[in-house]
Design an enzyme around this catalytic site. Structure first.
Site, PDB file in Angstrom:
ATOM      1  N   ARG A  78       0.877  -1.180   0.000  1.00 27.45           N
ATOM      2  CA  ARG A  78       0.000   0.000   0.000  1.00 27.45           C
ATOM      3  C   ARG A  78       0.908   1.222   0.000  1.00 27.45           C
ATOM      4  O   ARG A  78       1.743   1.396   0.890  1.00 27.45           O
ATOM      5  CB  ARG A  78      -0.926  -0.012   1.209  1.00 27.45           C
ATOM      6  CG  ARG A  78      -1.918   1.157   1.273  1.00 27.45           C
ATOM      7  CD  ARG A  78      -2.910   0.898   2.410  1.00 27.45           C
ATOM      8  NE  ARG A  78      -3.918   1.958   2.557  1.00 27.45           N
ATOM      9  CZ  ARG A  78      -3.906   2.882   3.519  1.00 27.45           C
ATOM     10  NH1 ARG A  78      -2.918   2.898   4.420  1.00 27.45           N
ATOM     11  NH2 ARG A  78      -4.861   3.785   3.598  1.00 27.45           N
ATOM     12  N   ASN A 155      -7.163   8.097   2.686  1.00 32.42           N
ATOM     13  CA  ASN A 155      -6.770   7.490   3.956  1.00 32.42           C
ATOM     14  C   ASN A 155      -7.556   8.091   5.120  1.00 32.42           C
ATOM     15  O   ASN A 155      -7.671   9.316   5.246  1.00 32.42           O
ATOM     16  CB  ASN A 155      -5.270   7.717   4.195  1.00 32.42           C
ATOM     17  CG  ASN A 155      -4.782   7.046   5.459  1.00 32.42           C
ATOM     18  OD1 ASN A 155      -4.746   5.823   5.551  1.00 32.42           O
ATOM     19  ND2 ASN A 155      -4.415   7.847   6.458  1.00 32.42           N
ATOM     20  N   GLU A 156      -8.123   7.234   5.962  1.00 31.27           N
ATOM     21  CA  GLU A 156      -8.799   7.643   7.203  1.00 31.27           C
ATOM     22  C   GLU A 156      -9.557   8.962   7.015  1.00 31.27           C
ATOM     23  O   GLU A 156      -9.240   9.975   7.646  1.00 31.27           O
ATOM     24  CB  GLU A 156      -7.767   7.746   8.323  1.00 31.27           C
ATOM     25  CG  GLU A 156      -7.049   6.427   8.561  1.00 31.27           C
ATOM     26  CD  GLU A 156      -5.981   6.471   9.641  1.00 31.27           C
ATOM     27  OE1 GLU A 156      -5.789   7.559  10.257  1.00 31.27           O
ATOM     28  OE2 GLU A 156      -5.327   5.447   9.882  1.00 31.27           O
ATOM     29  N   HIS A 222      -8.754   0.045   9.911  1.00 30.76           N
ATOM     30  CA  HIS A 222      -7.419   0.202  10.477  1.00 30.76           C
ATOM     31  C   HIS A 222      -7.491  -0.189  11.947  1.00 30.76           C
ATOM     32  O   HIS A 222      -8.333   0.323  12.685  1.00 30.76           O
ATOM     33  CB  HIS A 222      -6.920   1.631  10.316  1.00 30.76           C
ATOM     34  CG  HIS A 222      -6.682   2.015   8.888  1.00 30.76           C
ATOM     35  ND1 HIS A 222      -6.176   3.253   8.516  1.00 30.76           N
ATOM     36  CD2 HIS A 222      -6.881   1.331   7.734  1.00 30.76           C
ATOM     37  CE1 HIS A 222      -6.074   3.294   7.188  1.00 30.76           C
ATOM     38  NE2 HIS A 222      -6.496   2.138   6.704  1.00 30.76           N
ATOM     39  N   TYR A 224      -5.836  -0.329  15.463  1.00 32.45           N
ATOM     40  CA  TYR A 224      -4.845   0.107  16.438  1.00 32.45           C
ATOM     41  C   TYR A 224      -5.426  -0.095  17.841  1.00 32.45           C
ATOM     42  O   TYR A 224      -5.910  -1.186  18.146  1.00 32.45           O
ATOM     43  CB  TYR A 224      -4.426   1.553  16.154  1.00 32.45           C
ATOM     44  CG  TYR A 224      -3.644   1.697  14.859  1.00 32.45           C
ATOM     45  CD1 TYR A 224      -2.334   1.237  14.752  1.00 32.45           C
ATOM     46  CD2 TYR A 224      -4.222   2.281  13.728  1.00 32.45           C
ATOM     47  CE1 TYR A 224      -1.607   1.351  13.565  1.00 32.45           C
ATOM     48  CE2 TYR A 224      -3.503   2.398  12.537  1.00 32.45           C
ATOM     49  CZ  TYR A 224      -2.201   1.927  12.467  1.00 32.45           C
ATOM     50  OH  TYR A 224      -1.493   2.040  11.294  1.00 32.45           O
ATOM     51  N   GLU A 251      -4.477  -1.178   7.693  1.00 29.56           N
ATOM     52  CA  GLU A 251      -3.356  -0.778   8.543  1.00 29.56           C
ATOM     53  C   GLU A 251      -3.528  -1.452   9.898  1.00 29.56           C
ATOM     54  O   GLU A 251      -4.648  -1.636  10.373  1.00 29.56           O
ATOM     55  CB  GLU A 251      -3.323   0.735   8.787  1.00 29.56           C
ATOM     56  CG  GLU A 251      -2.864   1.591   7.651  1.00 29.56           C
ATOM     57  CD  GLU A 251      -2.748   3.068   8.063  1.00 29.56           C
ATOM     58  OE1 GLU A 251      -2.613   3.337   9.288  1.00 29.56           O
ATOM     59  OE2 GLU A 251      -2.803   3.925   7.185  1.00 29.56           O
ATOM     60  N   TRP A 280       1.333  -1.514   9.049  1.00 29.39           N
ATOM     61  CA  TRP A 280       1.941  -0.174   9.018  1.00 29.39           C
ATOM     62  C   TRP A 280       3.199  -0.216   9.876  1.00 29.39           C
ATOM     63  O   TRP A 280       3.130  -0.570  11.042  1.00 29.39           O
ATOM     64  CB  TRP A 280       0.968   0.869   9.558  1.00 29.39           C
ATOM     65  CG  TRP A 280       1.532   2.245   9.416  1.00 29.39           C
ATOM     66  CD1 TRP A 280       2.395   2.879  10.263  1.00 29.39           C
ATOM     67  CD2 TRP A 280       1.310   3.147   8.318  1.00 29.39           C
ATOM     68  NE1 TRP A 280       2.728   4.124   9.778  1.00 29.39           N
ATOM     69  CE2 TRP A 280       2.075   4.310   8.584  1.00 29.39           C
ATOM     70  CE3 TRP A 280       0.559   3.090   7.151  1.00 29.39           C
ATOM     71  CZ2 TRP A 280       2.096   5.398   7.725  1.00 29.39           C
ATOM     72  CZ3 TRP A 280       0.575   4.172   6.299  1.00 29.39           C
ATOM     73  CH2 TRP A 280       1.332   5.319   6.584  1.00 29.39           C
TER      74      TRP A 280
END
Length: 333
Positions: A78, A155-156, A222, A224, A251, A280
């Site tokens: 990516r 992105n986001e 994503h 996290y 991610e 990531w």
């Protein structure tokens, strides 16, 4: 009788033609979604196993980085791009070069615009509409690359403010790209800095997918700090699978300032469900998150603990990745 036999023969020929023409139709579409899964043009299912690379900020590192990422077994990368709103724009010539380098290293390329990150909360971030403007400017670099490239629109694209319009804005972006002739698989990130803690993408995904006239949209979460336990990971991913909606982890890391993600659960769950993941990130992190570097200073011979985990650990890239069929790997359905 003769006319009837001719008619019957014509019908049989038509049936045989239909049976043998359907597979070749895939070859015209490139990557596409079938039954909630990502498939290549030959009909084989493709599961991403790879990492993110910060091309826009480290353009000189890209050629060697892609070769190094491939050498560790990845099948996808990516690539961070900029629309010119927050960082220097990556123009069509530059993007064409990146695509060529990905193809030379037999890597599927997911291209993303990073300038949308945290829109609505991050003051300098721009809207998905602005990201679409960028994709239209560089469209010449993407035409004909549908077998090799997926377009990650932004992105986001929302932070933690005013994110309820994610579905409408995402559908509008998809509509503009399709109207302009983009036939690629489109990847759309979740709001809430990509983590969708509010469940907005989860609740609006079916409507967004239905809004795509090509039915060729892939959702990206994503993972996290919100995903700090196996239950949170499996609950989110299994919902999409159960609904027949395509999902990937675009991610994730082994640690983060907002909490400690359960990377073992992310790797195990995506493998058990047959879903793609992209960690990531390769190198170049700063701002207190340099622990997310997989190698130090873009040096293949300096793998960090995170790099060792994602490339060589259980359910990691080396163990689970299969090269794309378009490069000679995999097998057709």
């Amino acid at each position: 009788m003769r006319r009837r036999l001719v008619s019957l023969g014509t019908a049989v020929c038509a049936l045989l033609l239909a049976l043998f023409v359907v597979p070749t139709a895939h070859a015209e579409t490139g990557f596409h979604i079938e039954n909630g899964r990502l498939h290549e043009s030959n009909g084989s299912e493709f599961v991403m196993r790879g990492v993110n690379h910060p091309h826009s900020w480290f353009t000189n590192e890209t050629p060697q980085s892609l070769a190094d990422i491939k050498s560790l077994g990845a099948n996808t990368v990516r690539v961070v791009l900029s629309s010119g709103d927050q960082w220097t724009e990556n123009d069509a010539a530059d993007v064409a070069e990146v695509i060529g380098q990905c193809k030379a290293n037999r890597l599927i390329c997911v291209l993303e615009v990073h300038d949308t990150t945290g829109y609505g909360e991050q003051p300098t971030a721009v809207s998905l509409d602005r990201a679409v403007d960028y994709w239209l400017r560089i469209q010449s670099a993407l035409v004909g690359q549908e077998d090799y490239v997926l377009v990650n629109i932004g992105n986001e694209p929302f932070g933690n403010n005013n994110y309820t319009g994610w579905g409408a804005d995402t559908s509008a972006a998809i509509g503009r790209l399709r109207a302009a002739g983009f036939d690629h698989t489109l990847v759309v990130d979740a709001p809430n800095w990509g983590q969708d803690w509010s469940g907005t993408m989860r609740s609006q995904a079916a409507g967004v997918f239905a809004s795509d006239p090509d039915a060729n949209t892939l959702f990206s979460i994503h993972m996290y700090g919100v995903y700090d336990n196996a239950t949170a990971v499996s609950d989110y991913l299994e919902y999409f699978v159960d609904q027949g909606l395509p999902i990937m982890v675009g991610e994730f890391g082994h640690d983060h300032s907002d909490g400690n993600p359960d990377e073992d659960a992310i790797l195990a769950t995506t493998e058990s469900l047959g879903l793609g993941y992209l960690g990531w990130s390769w190198s170049g992190n700063s701002g207190g998150v340099d622990y997310l570097d997989m190698v130090e200073n873009f040096d293949l011979n300096s793998l960090t603990s995170w790099g060792e985990r994602i490339f060589h650990g259980e359910n990691g890239i080396a163990e689970t990745a299969e090269e794309a069929a378009v490069f000679g790997g995999g097998a057709a359905d």
